[in-house]
Design a protein around this motif. Structure first.
Motif, PDB file in Angstrom:
ATOM      1  N   SER A 226      18.772 -49.603 -47.724  1.00 14.42           N
ATOM      2  CA  SER A 226      17.911 -50.411 -46.857  1.00 14.42           C
ATOM      3  C   SER A 226      18.128 -51.901 -47.032  1.00 14.42           C
ATOM      4  O   SER A 226      17.721 -52.687 -46.197  1.00 14.42           O
ATOM      5  N   SER A 227      18.789 -52.322 -48.101  1.00 15.44           N
ATOM      6  CA  SER A 227      19.025 -53.755 -48.291  1.00 15.44           C
ATOM      7  C   SER A 227      20.376 -54.201 -47.750  1.00 15.44           C
ATOM      8  O   SER A 227      20.708 -55.375 -47.822  1.00 15.44           O
ATOM      9  N   SER A 228      21.163 -53.290 -47.193  1.00 13.76           N
ATOM     10  CA  SER A 228      22.477 -53.652 -46.676  1.00 13.76           C
ATOM     11  C   SER A 228      22.367 -54.154 -45.233  1.00 13.76           C
ATOM     12  O   SER A 228      21.319 -54.068 -44.602  1.00 13.76           O
ATOM     13  N   ILE A 229      23.475 -54.683 -44.723  1.00  9.56           N
ATOM     14  CA  ILE A 229      23.509 -55.165 -43.344  1.00  9.56           C
ATOM     15  C   ILE A 229      24.577 -54.407 -42.576  1.00  9.56           C
ATOM     16  O   ILE A 229      25.481 -53.820 -43.162  1.00  9.56           O
ATOM     17  N   SER A 230      24.485 -54.441 -41.270  1.00 10.88           N
ATOM     18  CA  SER A 230      25.471 -53.807 -40.412  1.00 10.88           C
ATOM     19  C   SER A 230      26.755 -54.626 -40.418  1.00 10.88           C
ATOM     20  O   SER A 230      26.749 -55.828 -40.663  1.00 10.88           O
ATOM     21  N   ARG A 231      27.864 -53.986 -40.129  1.00 10.22           N
ATOM     22  CA  ARG A 231      29.160 -54.651 -40.126  1.00 10.22           C
ATOM     23  C   ARG A 231      29.224 -55.734 -39.057  1.00 10.22           C
ATOM     24  O   ARG A 231      29.874 -56.761 -39.227  1.00 10.22           O
ATOM     25  N   LEU A 232      28.544 -55.562 -37.947  1.00  7.99           N
ATOM     26  CA  LEU A 232      28.622 -56.501 -36.836  1.00  7.99           C
ATOM     27  C   LEU A 232      27.514 -57.544 -36.853  1.00  7.99           C
ATOM     28  O   LEU A 232      27.494 -58.419 -35.994  1.00  7.99           O
ATOM     29  N   SER A 233      26.589 -57.473 -37.802  1.00 12.93           N
ATOM     30  CA  SER A 233      25.476 -58.415 -37.795  1.00 12.93           C
ATOM     31  C   SER A 233      25.869 -59.718 -38.473  1.00 12.93           C
ATOM     32  O   SER A 233      26.824 -59.777 -39.244  1.00 12.93           O
TER      33      SER A 233
ATOM     34  N   SER B  77      25.327 -63.114 -40.928  1.00 12.73           N
ATOM     35  CA  SER B  77      24.914 -63.235 -42.321  1.00 12.73           C
ATOM     36  C   SER B  77      23.446 -63.647 -42.400  1.00 12.73           C
ATOM     37  O   SER B  77      22.908 -64.253 -41.479  1.00 12.73           O
ATOM     38  N   GLY B  78      22.811 -63.322 -43.503  1.00  9.63           N
ATOM     39  CA  GLY B  78      21.402 -63.628 -43.679  1.00  9.63           C
ATOM     40  C   GLY B  78      20.475 -62.584 -43.091  1.00  9.63           C
ATOM     41  O   GLY B  78      19.283 -62.808 -42.952  1.00  9.63           O
ATOM     42  N   ARG B  79      21.013 -61.420 -42.729  1.00  7.14           N
ATOM     43  CA  ARG B  79      20.198 -60.360 -42.130  1.00  7.14           C
ATOM     44  C   ARG B  79      19.978 -59.205 -43.105  1.00  7.14           C
ATOM     45  O   ARG B  79      19.778 -58.073 -42.696  1.00  7.14           O
ATOM     46  N   GLU B  80      19.997 -59.493 -44.391  1.00 13.34           N
ATOM     47  CA  GLU B  80      19.803 -58.439 -45.382  1.00 13.34           C
ATOM     48  C   GLU B  80      18.408 -57.850 -45.244  1.00 13.34           C
ATOM     49  O   GLU B  80      17.440 -58.567 -44.999  1.00 13.34           O
ATOM     50  N   GLY B  81      18.291 -56.562 -45.399  1.00 12.90           N
ATOM     51  CA  GLY B  81      17.009 -55.886 -45.308  1.00 12.90           C
ATOM     52  C   GLY B  81      16.581 -55.559 -43.896  1.00 12.90           C
ATOM     53  O   GLY B  81      15.426 -55.207 -43.664  1.00 12.90           O
ATOM     54  N   VAL B  82      17.498 -55.650 -42.943  1.00 13.69           N
ATOM     55  CA  VAL B  82      17.128 -55.390 -41.549  1.00 13.69           C
ATOM     56  C   VAL B  82      16.771 -53.918 -41.348  1.00 13.69           C
ATOM     57  O   VAL B  82      15.887 -53.590 -40.556  1.00 13.69           O
ATOM     58  N   TYR B  83      17.422 -53.022 -42.079  1.00 11.06           N
ATOM     59  CA  TYR B  83      17.099 -51.598 -41.955  1.00 11.06           C
ATOM     60  C   TYR B  83      15.712 -51.313 -42.527  1.00 11.06           C
ATOM     61  O   TYR B  83      14.981 -50.478 -42.006  1.00 11.06           O
ATOM     62  N   TYR B  84      15.356 -52.013 -43.591  1.00 11.48           N
ATOM     63  CA  TYR B  84      14.030 -51.835 -44.182  1.00 11.48           C
ATOM     64  C   TYR B  84      12.947 -52.281 -43.197  1.00 11.48           C
ATOM     65  O   TYR B  84      11.954 -51.595 -43.002  1.00 11.48           O
TER      66      TYR B  84
END
Length: 101
Positions: A62-69, A71-78
């Motif tokens: 949940s703390s990872s980011i998508s390959r296409l997103s 930077s600075g979008r860590e935790g977007v899945y959470y």
């Protein structure tokens, strides 16, 4: 005496020669004639599929980011999971309240 080569039939008109690794279309006239299939397109599609698989695997954290997103979008899945669960909880609560009335 002729020795036939081992072939794997992938589709109606597509065969893979096990000995040489050639992927081609087989002709109905004989098993010895094959046309070479362009494997560059297949490899390009496999690379896209591998990228999608790695994205899917990284989404479990949940703390990872998508390959296409960006930077600075860590935790977007959470955050997305939290908002989804809140909305579903509100909808289920409203349905339960309506059923009790």
């Amino acid at each position: 005496m002729t020795i036939e080569t081992s072939k794997i039939i992938i589709d109606d008109n597509l065969t893979l020669d096990v000995n040489t690794g050639v992927l081609g279309t087989s002709n109905n006239e004989g098993a010895h004639k094959t046309q070479v299939f362009p494997t560059d397109e297949v490899m390009l599609q496999l690379d896209k599929l591998e990228n999608a698989i790695s994205d899917l695997e990284s989404s479990h954290d949940s703390s990872s980011i998508s390959r296409l997103s960006k930077s600075g979008r860590e935790g977007v899945y959470y955050k997305a999971g939290l908002i989804t669960n809140i909305v579903l909880g509100v909808i289920i609560a409203l349905i339960m309240i309506l059923l009790l009335i």
